[in-house]
Design an enzyme around this catalytic site. Sequence first.
Site, PDB file in Angstrom:
ATOM      1  N   GLU A  78       0.839  -1.098   0.004  1.00  0.00           N
ATOM      2  CA  GLU A  78       0.035  -0.011   0.007  1.00  0.00           C
ATOM      3  C   GLU A  78       0.676   1.180  -0.037  1.00  0.00           C
ATOM      4  OE1 GLU A  78      -3.075  -0.085  -0.507  1.00  0.00           O
ATOM      5  OE2 GLU A  78      -3.531  -2.338  -0.024  1.00  0.00           O
ATOM      6  N   CYS A 140      -7.291  -1.778   8.606  1.00  0.00           N
ATOM      7  CA  CYS A 140      -6.064  -1.748   8.190  1.00  0.00           C
ATOM      8  C   CYS A 140      -5.406  -0.585   7.622  1.00  0.00           C
ATOM      9  CB  CYS A 140      -5.923  -2.780   6.740  1.00  0.00           C
ATOM     10  SG  CYS A 140      -6.027  -4.617   7.317  1.00  0.00           S
ATOM     11  N   HIS A 164      -1.073  -5.788   1.930  1.00  0.00           N
ATOM     12  CA  HIS A 164      -2.312  -6.614   1.984  1.00  0.00           C
ATOM     13  C   HIS A 164      -2.132  -7.938   1.233  1.00  0.00           C
ATOM     14  CE1 HIS A 164      -5.286  -3.557   3.102  1.00  0.00           C
ATOM     15  NE2 HIS A 164      -5.657  -4.547   3.869  1.00  0.00           N
TER      16      HIS A 164
HETATM   17  N1  PCA Z   1      -7.911  -7.133   6.979  1.00  0.00           N
HETATM   18  C1  PCA Z   1      -8.851  -5.783   7.376  1.00  0.00           C
HETATM   19  C2  PCA Z   1      -8.562  -5.572   8.824  1.00  0.00           C
HETATM   20  C3  PCA Z   1      -7.867  -6.655   9.444  1.00  0.00           C
HETATM   21  C4  PCA Z   1      -7.229  -7.441   8.220  1.00  0.00           C
HETATM   22  O1  PCA Z   1      -6.407  -8.315   8.043  1.00  0.00           O
HETATM   23  C5  PCA Z   1      -8.593  -4.596   6.508  1.00  0.00           C
HETATM   24  O2  PCA Z   1      -8.169  -4.877   5.247  1.00  0.00           O
HETATM   25  O3  PCA Z   1      -9.082  -3.420   6.777  1.00  0.00           O
END
Ligand code: PCA
Length: 198
Positions: A78, A140, A164
Site C-alpha cells: 500500500e 487496516c 495486504h
Molecule cells: N484486514 C482488514 C482488517 C484486518 C485485516 O486483516 C482490512 O483490510 O482492513
Amino acid sequence: MKILLTGFEPFGGEEVNPSWLSVEEVARKADFAVITPLLLPVEYFSSVEKAVKAITIISPDVVLSVGQAGGRACVSFENTAVNISDSDTPDNSGKILHSVNCENGPEKLFSTLPLRDMVDAVNAKGLPAYISQNAGRFVCNHVFYGILKHISDNRLNIKAGFAHVPFIPAQTVSKPERPSMSLENITETLIAALSALN
Ligand code: PCA
C-alpha cells in the site's frame, strides 16, 4: 536491521487470518534481520495503541504491517493511508464507523518504504506483486494511518508501510470463485520484499 512485523487476528467469520500466519512464518524463516512479530486485534483503536506501544519498546528501523485483503490475487504494497474510517463491516469489538477521521491529521499519509524496489525483488523470485493506492477504509487503513502519524508526530527515524495479502486456499473452499495464494508464496513474497530493504 530491526523489523516490527504486525499481523491481524481473524475477522469477518474467517477461521484464520493469512496476515498473521505469514508474519509468523517470515519471523521464523528470515535470517537477514531481527524480526519481532506482533498480533493485532481487528479493532480500530486498540490495534493502533498496541502497535505504537511496541514501536516505543522495540524502536525498530522498519515497521511493516500486514493485513488480509480477501479478493486480491497476490500481495499488494500500500502506498497511501487516508484519514477516514468508513465501513459497514463491524470490527471485532462490534464497532462500525462511517465517515469518521482516524485522527486529527492530514487527509493522506504515505508509505516511507521503497515500494518499487520491494515489488521488483518479489518479481525477481517469479512471484506477482503490485503497489496499491487503496488500503480500504477499515481497520487496516486505520492502523496504517495511525502508525505513520505516530512516526511523523514524534519525528522517529523509522520507515513504515503496509502489505495486504490474499486469502489462502483453505479459506476459499466455500467460495471457490475468490482468488487465493498459498501461505508459502505469501511468505516468500514478504521475505523477498523485506530483504530489499537491506
Ligand atoms: N484486514 C482488514 C482488517 C484486518 C485485516 O486483516 C482490512 O483490510 O482492513
